[in-house]
Design an enzyme around this catalytic site. Structure first.
Site, short mmCIF file in Angstrom:
data_model
loop_
_atom_site.label_atom_id
_atom_site.label_comp_id
_atom_site.label_asym_id
_atom_site.label_seq_id
_atom_site.Cartn_x
_atom_site.Cartn_y
_atom_site.Cartn_z
N LYS A 22 0.85 -1.21 0.00
CA LYS A 22 0.00 0.00 0.00
C LYS A 22 0.88 1.24 0.00
CE LYS A 22 -1.70 1.59 4.02
NZ LYS A 22 -1.39 3.00 4.33
N ASN A 23 1.88 1.27 0.88
CA ASN A 23 2.65 2.51 1.06
C ASN A 23 3.67 2.74 -0.06
OD1 ASN A 23 1.12 3.01 3.24
ND2 ASN A 23 2.67 2.47 4.76
N ARG A 94 -3.97 10.95 4.29
CA ARG A 94 -2.81 11.84 4.39
C ARG A 94 -1.89 11.69 3.18
NH1 ARG A 94 0.76 14.52 7.54
NH2 ARG A 94 2.95 14.13 7.07
N CYS A 118 -5.00 12.95 12.38
CA CYS A 118 -5.70 11.66 12.25
C CYS A 118 -5.58 10.98 13.62
CB CYS A 118 -5.10 10.80 11.14
SG CYS A 118 -3.53 10.11 11.59
N ARG A 123 0.30 14.82 12.46
CA ARG A 123 0.73 14.62 11.05
C ARG A 123 1.01 15.95 10.35
NH1 ARG A 123 -1.07 9.31 9.67
NH2 ARG A 123 0.71 9.25 8.27
N PRO A 124 1.89 16.81 10.88
CA PRO A 124 2.20 18.09 10.22
C PRO A 124 2.95 17.86 8.90
CG PRO A 124 3.70 17.70 12.05
CD PRO A 124 2.68 16.61 12.10
N MET A 125 3.20 18.98 8.17
CA MET A 125 3.91 18.85 6.89
C MET A 125 5.13 19.76 6.82
SD MET A 125 1.16 18.26 3.86
CE MET A 125 2.51 18.31 2.69
N ASP A 126 5.63 20.19 7.96
CA ASP A 126 6.75 21.14 7.96
C ASP A 126 7.98 20.59 7.24
OD1 ASP A 126 6.58 19.42 10.30
OD2 ASP A 126 8.44 20.34 10.94
N LEU A 127 8.21 19.29 7.36
CA LEU A 127 9.42 18.72 6.73
C LEU A 127 9.29 18.72 5.20
CD1 LEU A 127 10.00 15.75 9.20
CD2 LEU A 127 11.29 17.88 9.07
N ASP A 308 4.50 0.60 11.98
CA ASP A 308 3.27 0.03 11.43
C ASP A 308 3.06 -1.43 11.86
OD1 ASP A 308 3.44 1.78 8.24
OD2 ASP A 308 2.91 2.43 10.26
N ILE A 330 7.66 6.99 16.88
CA ILE A 330 7.39 7.68 15.61
C ILE A 330 6.13 8.54 15.71
CG2 ILE A 330 6.96 7.37 13.13
CD1 ILE A 330 9.76 6.48 13.97
N ARG A 400 -8.68 -0.17 4.39
CA ARG A 400 -7.70 0.78 3.85
C ARG A 400 -6.39 0.09 3.51
NH1 ARG A 400 -6.90 6.28 6.93
NH2 ARG A 400 -5.54 6.37 5.11
C1 EPZ Z 1 4.39 6.94 6.14
O1 EPZ Z 1 3.65 8.01 6.68
C2 EPZ Z 1 3.42 5.76 6.06
N1 EPZ Z 1 2.32 6.10 5.18
C3 EPZ Z 1 2.89 5.43 7.46
O2 EPZ Z 1 2.06 4.28 7.35
C4 EPZ Z 1 4.09 5.10 8.36
O3 EPZ Z 1 3.61 4.85 9.67
C5 EPZ Z 1 5.07 6.28 8.37
O4 EPZ Z 1 5.48 6.59 7.02
C6 EPZ Z 1 6.32 5.98 9.19
O5 EPZ Z 1 6.95 4.85 8.68
C7 EPZ Z 1 2.51 6.02 3.85
O6 EPZ Z 1 3.58 5.70 3.37
C8 EPZ Z 1 1.33 6.36 2.99
P1 EPZ Z 1 6.52 10.30 8.25
P2 EPZ Z 1 4.29 9.51 6.68
O7 EPZ Z 1 6.49 11.54 7.45
O8 EPZ Z 1 5.08 9.71 5.46
C9 EPZ Z 1 6.36 13.50 11.74
C10 EPZ Z 1 0.15 2.97 7.69
O9 EPZ Z 1 -0.34 2.46 8.71
N2 EPZ Z 1 6.38 14.48 10.65
O10 EPZ Z 1 7.72 9.42 8.20
O11 EPZ Z 1 3.21 10.45 6.99
C11 EPZ Z 1 5.02 12.76 11.79
O12 EPZ Z 1 4.08 13.51 12.51
C12 EPZ Z 1 0.67 4.39 7.71
O13 EPZ Z 1 0.27 2.36 6.59
C13 EPZ Z 1 6.57 15.82 10.96
O14 EPZ Z 1 6.72 16.21 12.11
O15 EPZ Z 1 5.26 9.38 7.92
C14 EPZ Z 1 5.37 11.46 12.47
O16 EPZ Z 1 5.39 11.67 13.87
C15 EPZ Z 1 0.44 5.06 9.06
N3 EPZ Z 1 6.57 16.73 9.95
C16 EPZ Z 1 6.80 11.19 11.97
O17 EPZ Z 1 7.30 12.45 11.49
C17 EPZ Z 1 6.41 16.35 8.62
O18 EPZ Z 1 6.46 17.22 7.73
C18 EPZ Z 1 6.86 10.18 10.85
O19 EPZ Z 1 6.16 10.71 9.77
C19 EPZ Z 1 6.23 14.99 8.34
C20 EPZ Z 1 6.22 14.06 9.36
#
Ligand code: EPZ
Length: 422
Positions: A22-23, A94, A118, A123-127, A308, A330, A400
């Site tokens: 999926k991911n 997201r 969620c 789930r911010p997007m600052d990065l 996950d 995480i 999902r």
């Molecule tokens: C991906 O989410 C996966 N989703 C998630 O799987 C997975 O849990 C996650 O990576 C971690 O491995 C998909 O690939 C579609 P991150 P993503 O950006 O990209 C923080 C599932 O169950 N963060 O690595 O959103 C965030 O809040 C899902 O299949 C910021 O602070 O994960 C989190 O605490 C759930 N700012 C951490 O980083 C940002 O701009 C990891 O997020 C982005 C993220």
């Protein structure tokens, strides 16, 4: 809302096919926006999240044709006619934010709704914003939408991320393929889904090195051509179903499974006394001496233990011999399965980001509620080994990320059925 009823039915045995990831698929699909030529994905999983991404891409003007019962997705973004990713779609998933990088690279502008929080976190997007800004994008937040533009196109840059975000890595990786010059992304995520995306982008003509390590180098090109790409095996579905014989006893072969997709997870299974054997068709799993041993787990970015799989591992630890601590590093709120497992007799104490578990001999079936995708399958795993009947409600969460759960588990001898709700 449908429910799933599962009744403890002893050891499991047989083979279970593991679907495409999926991911991986959710980041491979937006890659179609980078080219005017067709991109076809094979081994795509049949999931509601894939349908949501299809809906989003179609709203941008992409043609998506689903074939072979949903396992082949033929996409063409030749005629993009919209650059706004609407809140109504993005709030559902997201991963919709993964159209930001490709749209910016292809069109020079994009308007993408912030996903909002969620169940598992803010789930911010600052990065994502910091990294794309480093490539020359101007991004402003207005009315809950990110308004992004790259006048004169994106330019390659060296950028180090504060945290190895999977999504931010994917957005930048896609955007940088069409940027002018070279991009070096440091502290990049190393997940297999990143490598799968890089393989697909290379097949489209991108020049990428270092994917799978913390430093990825992308040499921008003028355009990308079409390609056909096979989606990598889903390591989270794989790990999930490896836990079924671990919890219930028996022996199950997960078809398509590869050790390198679940390295850290297999180390923990070995510590818990679960045997994992590589076969010509996948990974064969059995519980050597009837009851797993308690092991401590800390979730980390790949190649560490995957967040996950934390909820699913907790289900195993609830019936393991001894005490353990699961540390979720995480996401800030990813223990909502704990109170539901406690309704089944599990002994769990949650303090912030850690959960202490004392294993019990047997869980007891109960009515429980799915709160998010991975929590829902964790409750199903617990129900497989519990005494009596467990009814898991709100299983739309399950749809999902897990295709054909009832069929796959019934095939192993599980007593499980889906009942449609009101
Ligand atoms: C991906 O989410 C996966 N989703 C998630 O799987 C997975 O849990 C996650 O990576 C971690 O491995 C998909 O690939 C579609 P991150 P993503 O950006 O990209 C923080 C599932 O169950 N963060 O690595 O959103 C965030 O809040 C899902 O299949 C910021 O602070 O994960 C989190 O605490 C759930 N700012 C951490 O980083 C940002 O701009 C990891 O997020 C982005 C993220």
């Amino acid at each position: 809302m449908d429910s799933i009823i599962v009744t403890g039915n002893g050891p499991l045995s047989g083979q279970i096919p593991i679907a495409g990831a999926k991911n991986a698929c959710l980041t491979l699909m937006p890659a179609t926006l980078l080219s005017e030529e067709p991109l076809t994905l094979t081994n795509a999983p049949r999931l509601s999240d894939i349908k949501t991404m299809t809906e989003l891409l179609q709203s941008l003007g992409t043609e998506v044709t689903s074939m072979s019962d949903g396992q082949v997705l033929a996409m063409s973004s030749h005629d993009m006619n919209n650059h706004i990713a609407d809140y109504d779609i993005v709030r559902k998933m997201r991963a919709s934010n993964l159209v930001l990088g490709p749209m910016l690279a292809r069109l020079g502008h994009a308007v993408v709704s912030l996903p909002g929080g969620c169940a598992i976190g803010a789930r911010p997007m600052d990065l994502h914003i910091d990294a794309l800004t480093a490539l020359g994008a101007e991004i402003e937040l207005k009315d809950g939408y990110l308004h992004a533009q790259a006048p004169g196109g994106l330019k390659g840059a060296v950028h180090e991320m504060r945290f190895a975000s999977v999504g931010a890595t994917e957005n930048v990786l896609m955007a940088a393929t069409l940027a002018k010059g070279t991009t070096v992304l440091k502290n990049a995520a190393r997940e297999p889904e990143i490598v799968d995306l890089a393989d697909c982008l290379r097949a489209m003509g991108a020049q990428i090195e270092g994917d799978g390590t913390s430093t990825i180098t992308i040499q921008g090109v003028d355009r990308l051509h079409g390609a056909t790409h096979q989606v990598v095996t889903d390591r989270i579905e794989l790990g999930t179903y490896m836990l079924a014989p671990a919890i219930c006893g028996g022996e199950v072969e997960c078809l398509g499974g590869r050790i390198e997709l679940v390295g850290a997870f297999c180390e923990k299974l070995d510590e818990a006394g679960i045997s994992v054997e590589e076969t010509a068709n996948g990974l064969k799993v059995s519980c050597k001496n009837g009851r797993a041993k308690a092991v401590n787990v800390t979730t980390e970015p790949f190649p560490g233990f995957p967040t996950d799989l934390q909820a699913q591992m907790m289900a195993l630890m609830c019936t393991a011999e001894g005490n353990c601590v699961l540390e979720e590093k995480i996401f800030e709120n990813r223990f909502m399965h704990a109170p539901e497992l406690m309704r089944m007799g599990a002994q769990i104490e949650v303090h912030g980001g850690t959960a202490s578990v004392t294993g019990v001999e047997k869980l007891k079936g109960a009515q429980v509620m799915a709160t998010d995708l991975r929590a829902s399958i964790s409750l199903i795993l617990a129900g497989l080994a519990a005494e009596g009947e467990t009814i898991v409600n709100r299983v739309y969460h399950l749809d999902r990320g897990y295709e054909r759960v009832v069929a796959k588990l019934s095939n192993l001898g599980a007593k499980i059925e889906r009942v449609s709700g009101s």
